[in-house]
Scaffold this motif. Sequence first.
Motif, PDB file in Angstrom:
ATOM      1  N   ARG A   1       0.359  -0.851   2.299  1.00 44.01           N
ATOM      2  CA  ARG A   1       0.361   0.391   2.430  1.00 44.01           C
ATOM      3  C   ARG A   1       0.567   0.839   3.830  1.00 44.01           C
ATOM      4  O   ARG A   1       1.524   1.958   4.036  1.00 44.01           O
ATOM      5  CB  ARG A   1      -1.133   0.759   2.337  1.00 44.01           C
ATOM      6  N   GLY A   2       0.271   0.485   4.936  1.00 35.52           N
ATOM      7  CA  GLY A   2       0.363   0.635   6.264  1.00 35.52           C
ATOM      8  C   GLY A   2       2.118   0.323   6.479  1.00 35.52           C
ATOM      9  O   GLY A   2       2.658   1.324   7.226  1.00 35.52           O
ATOM     10  N   ARG A   3       2.441  -0.629   5.916  1.00 30.42           N
ATOM     11  CA  ARG A   3       3.739  -1.108   6.271  1.00 30.42           C
ATOM     12  C   ARG A   3       4.755   0.134   5.499  1.00 30.42           C
ATOM     13  O   ARG A   3       5.723   0.524   6.238  1.00 30.42           O
ATOM     14  CB  ARG A   3       4.227  -2.266   5.976  1.00 30.42           C
ATOM     15  N   ALA A   4       4.337   0.708   4.385  1.00 32.80           N
ATOM     16  CA  ALA A   4       5.098   1.601   3.892  1.00 32.80           C
ATOM     17  C   ALA A   4       5.223   2.852   4.486  1.00 32.80           C
ATOM     18  O   ALA A   4       6.280   3.553   4.725  1.00 32.80           O
ATOM     19  CB  ALA A   4       4.667   1.723   2.241  1.00 32.80           C
ATOM     20  N   ARG A   5       4.110   3.244   5.190  1.00 32.08           N
ATOM     21  CA  ARG A   5       4.060   4.353   5.927  1.00 32.08           C
ATOM     22  C   ARG A   5       4.962   4.332   7.409  1.00 32.08           C
ATOM     23  O   ARG A   5       5.665   5.261   7.400  1.00 32.08           O
ATOM     24  CB  ARG A   5       2.557   4.571   6.502  1.00 32.08           C
TER      25      ARG A   5
ATOM     26  N   GLU B   1      -0.885   7.287  11.744  1.00 30.69           N
ATOM     27  CA  GLU B   1      -1.330   7.601  10.558  1.00 30.69           C
ATOM     28  C   GLU B   1      -1.536   6.208   9.620  1.00 30.69           C
ATOM     29  O   GLU B   1      -2.434   6.163   9.000  1.00 30.69           O
ATOM     30  CB  GLU B   1       0.001   8.322   9.718  1.00 30.69           C
ATOM     31  N   ALA B   2      -0.641   5.227  10.038  1.00 30.81           N
ATOM     32  CA  ALA B   2      -0.718   4.090   9.469  1.00 30.81           C
ATOM     33  C   ALA B   2      -2.044   3.294  10.001  1.00 30.81           C
ATOM     34  O   ALA B   2      -2.412   2.097   9.346  1.00 30.81           O
ATOM     35  CB  ALA B   2       0.463   3.230   9.519  1.00 30.81           C
TER      36      ALA B   2
ATOM     37  N   PHE C   1      -3.695  -0.625   8.572  1.00 33.66           N
ATOM     38  CA  PHE C   1      -3.978  -1.869   9.329  1.00 33.66           C
ATOM     39  C   PHE C   1      -5.258  -2.484   9.831  1.00 33.66           C
ATOM     40  O   PHE C   1      -5.585  -3.651   9.559  1.00 33.66           O
ATOM     41  CB  PHE C   1      -2.888  -2.031  10.504  1.00 33.66           C
ATOM     42  N   GLU C   2      -6.016  -1.519  10.366  1.00 37.78           N
ATOM     43  CA  GLU C   2      -7.283  -1.860  10.596  1.00 37.78           C
ATOM     44  C   GLU C   2      -8.156  -2.555   9.299  1.00 37.78           C
ATOM     45  O   GLU C   2      -8.935  -3.263   9.453  1.00 37.78           O
ATOM     46  CB  GLU C   2      -8.069  -0.501  11.094  1.00 37.78           C
ATOM     47  N   GLU C   3      -8.069  -1.566   8.188  1.00 39.75           N
ATOM     48  CA  GLU C   3      -8.797  -2.373   6.966  1.00 39.75           C
ATOM     49  C   GLU C   3      -8.252  -3.586   6.610  1.00 39.75           C
ATOM     50  O   GLU C   3      -9.000  -4.258   6.171  1.00 39.75           O
ATOM     51  CB  GLU C   3      -8.438  -1.036   5.768  1.00 39.75           C
TER      52      GLU C   3
ATOM     53  N   GLU D   1       7.605  10.969  17.283  1.00 41.69           N
ATOM     54  CA  GLU D   1       7.530  10.946  15.743  1.00 41.69           C
ATOM     55  C   GLU D   1       7.019   9.487  15.373  1.00 41.69           C
ATOM     56  O   GLU D   1       6.293   9.434  14.361  1.00 41.69           O
ATOM     57  CB  GLU D   1       8.920  11.143  15.239  1.00 41.69           C
ATOM     58  N   MET D   2       7.661   8.578  16.025  1.00 43.78           N
ATOM     59  CA  MET D   2       7.087   7.228  15.681  1.00 43.78           C
ATOM     60  C   MET D   2       5.985   6.927  15.893  1.00 43.78           C
ATOM     61  O   MET D   2       5.224   6.057  15.050  1.00 43.78           O
ATOM     62  CB  MET D   2       8.197   5.990  16.418  1.00 43.78           C
ATOM     63  N   ARG D   3       5.289   7.320  17.101  1.00 45.76           N
ATOM     64  CA  ARG D   3       3.923   6.939  17.510  1.00 45.76           C
ATOM     65  C   ARG D   3       2.760   7.827  16.619  1.00 45.76           C
ATOM     66  O   ARG D   3       2.060   7.263  16.088  1.00 45.76           O
ATOM     67  CB  ARG D   3       3.795   7.729  18.900  1.00 45.76           C
ATOM     68  N   ALA D   4       3.432   9.061  15.995  1.00 40.96           N
ATOM     69  CA  ALA D   4       2.421   9.618  15.038  1.00 40.96           C
ATOM     70  C   ALA D   4       2.511   8.890  13.746  1.00 40.96           C
ATOM     71  O   ALA D   4       1.457   8.910  13.129  1.00 40.96           O
ATOM     72  CB  ALA D   4       3.197  11.232  14.673  1.00 40.96           C
TER      73      ALA D   4
END
Length: 117
Positions: free
Chosen positions: A57-61, A15-16, A20-22, A8-11
């Motif tokens: 946004r990534g951190r929130a995900r 998704e995030a 982070f790449e952006e 679950e954590m990997r998924a």
Amino acid sequence: MRDQIKREMRATALEARPDFEEARAARREAIALTRSDQFDPVAVAALLERSRASEMRGRARLESGAVETLNRLNPADRAALAPILSRHKSRSKESSKCATSTGKAAAKSSTASEPAA
């Protein structure tokens, strides 16, 4: 249970990942523009804002996925995994594992001090 949590954590992390790449790409672009002869402070500021927004946004995900996973756990396992909410990578190997019936990981993670942000 431990393997399910890891999946679950990997998924959630996957998704995030684009966020982070952006964020990294926008920051690299801001750095390149700052080094160039065509320095534009407005453009650099906009790129840095885009980078921050993407990172948030990534951190929130990541955080919402972690909370969803933690919500399904029993109190001992949840306590042992609480350090995943830390913004720092200083978690001990022991605290990243699910709690055992002895609660050693939970006890260890509750005595560790949180580094300053």
